[in-house]
Motif scaffolding. Structure first.
Motif, PDB file in Angstrom:
ATOM      1  N   GLU A 168      29.234  77.744   9.468  1.00 64.35           N
ATOM      2  CA  GLU A 168      30.088  77.496   8.297  1.00 64.35           C
ATOM      3  C   GLU A 168      30.967  78.690   7.954  1.00 64.35           C
ATOM      4  N   ASN A 173      38.530  76.972   4.983  1.00 58.85           N
ATOM      5  CA  ASN A 173      38.159  76.310   3.734  1.00 58.85           C
ATOM      6  C   ASN A 173      38.943  75.013   3.548  1.00 58.85           C
ATOM      7  N   ASN A 182      42.867  71.607   5.259  1.00 58.14           N
ATOM      8  CA  ASN A 182      42.242  72.915   5.148  1.00 58.14           C
ATOM      9  C   ASN A 182      43.296  74.016   5.187  1.00 58.14           C
ATOM     10  N   THR A 183      42.847  75.240   5.075  1.00 57.03           N
ATOM     11  CA  THR A 183      43.774  76.370   4.983  1.00 57.03           C
ATOM     12  C   THR A 183      44.535  76.625   6.286  1.00 57.03           C
TER      13      THR A 183
END
Length: 299
Positions: A168, A173, A182-183
């Motif tokens: 993870e 993120n 996501n980013t």
């Protein structure tokens, strides 16, 4: 974007509407889900934008190759290889956190860029057609990665044909939950600016453009077109590899067998619709993602 391209897009949409009326039992409902569905909630909007990310990288990859008069047809294999190398690097360097992410992305881009550079070397040294070599190398890479995914690196604990999931702390993120956005999208946007600046504001970018406009004139002007061919194809492959890296670290978190299917051709579509303009790649990638998302929703 040229007017002719916009006209083709408009005609394509009109043909699509006509086909919906001919083939669908509920044409108005199908059109609603196709055109409006992708914008109907946060989940669909986020997934649509997330789908545009590999299209952006693919569009940039094709653009930078075509600026020197070359075409990279190996995008699918390069995305696949880049994603795989990124995944196994992320699995090995999970203790490094952000540094591990950076290394994983760079190794994925380097691996994909290397096989594309081989095509550039072949063209520079023996004038081998890069369309053939990039495509054939891609066709050779895909079964090799398939073997690695389904054999030595297969995760026996999942029902999918995939590698183990990365830790993870090695994942991007999520934003706009519950969508997959996501980013990684910010990295894609940054690279649009980088490629735009490189092509339009640097000496090498100028040499790329001159080589693409008229290779013989560029040679008489002192430009080393052979070196530029190698560099442009290497950069093209690296950008495709980054598409795979972003998909693994941001969306899939593991290498699913043949997750890159069709993405190389989508990159060519985006670049051509954008008229090889890095800035136009963003709206064109979102347009293609909208079409794909709408088709899935309307099914």
């Amino acid at each position: 974007m040229k007017k002719g391209v916009l006209l083709i897009i408009a005609i394509s949409i009109l043909v699509l509407i006509l086909l919906i009326f001919i083939l669908s039992d509920s044409p108005f409902k199908a059109m609603y889900f196709f055109f409006i569905g992708p914008f109907s909630n946060i989940f669909f909007i986020g997934n649509m934008l997330n789908a545009a990310v590999p299209f952006i990288f693919g569009g940039l990859a094709v653009t930078i190759a075509m600026k020197t008069g070359n075409l990279n047809l190996g995008g699918e294999g390069q995305i696949y290889l880049g994603g795989f190398v990124t995944a196994i690097t992320a699995l090995a360097l999970s203790q490094l956190g952000i540094l591990g992410i950076i290394i994983a992305v760079l190794t994925g881009a380097l691996a994909a860029g290397s096989i594309s550079a081989v095509s550039g070397i072949c063209k520079a040294k023996w004038n081998t057609n890069e369309l053939i070599t990039t495509f054939l190398l891609s066709c050779a890479v895909i079964p090799i990665v398939n073997y690695l995914v389904t054999g030595p690196f297969l995760d026996p604990e999942t029902s999918l044909i995939s590698t183990r999931k990365i830790a993870e702390n090695m994942r991007f993120n999520f934003i706009l939950r519950p969508s997959s956005l996501n980013t990684g999208i910010f990295i894609a946007l940054i690279f649009v600016f980088i490629i735009y600046y490189f092509i339009n504001k640097t000496k090498m970018g100028y040499e790329f453009r001159m080589s693409g406009f008229n290779e013989m004139f560029a040679r008489y002007g002192g430009i080393n077109t052979k070196i530029n061919t190698i560099i442009s194809l290497a950069l093209s492959g690296a950008l495709y590899g980054m598409a795979g890296s972003i998909m693994i670290l941001g969306t899939h978190h593991a290498v699913i067998k043949e997750f890159s299917a069709g993405l190389g051709w989508s990159g060519i579509t985006v670049a051509l619709i954008a008229g090889l303009s890095p800035g136009a790649v963003i709206p064109c990638a979102i347009f293609l993602a909208w079409i794909n998302t709408g088709a899935r929703i309307a099914m």
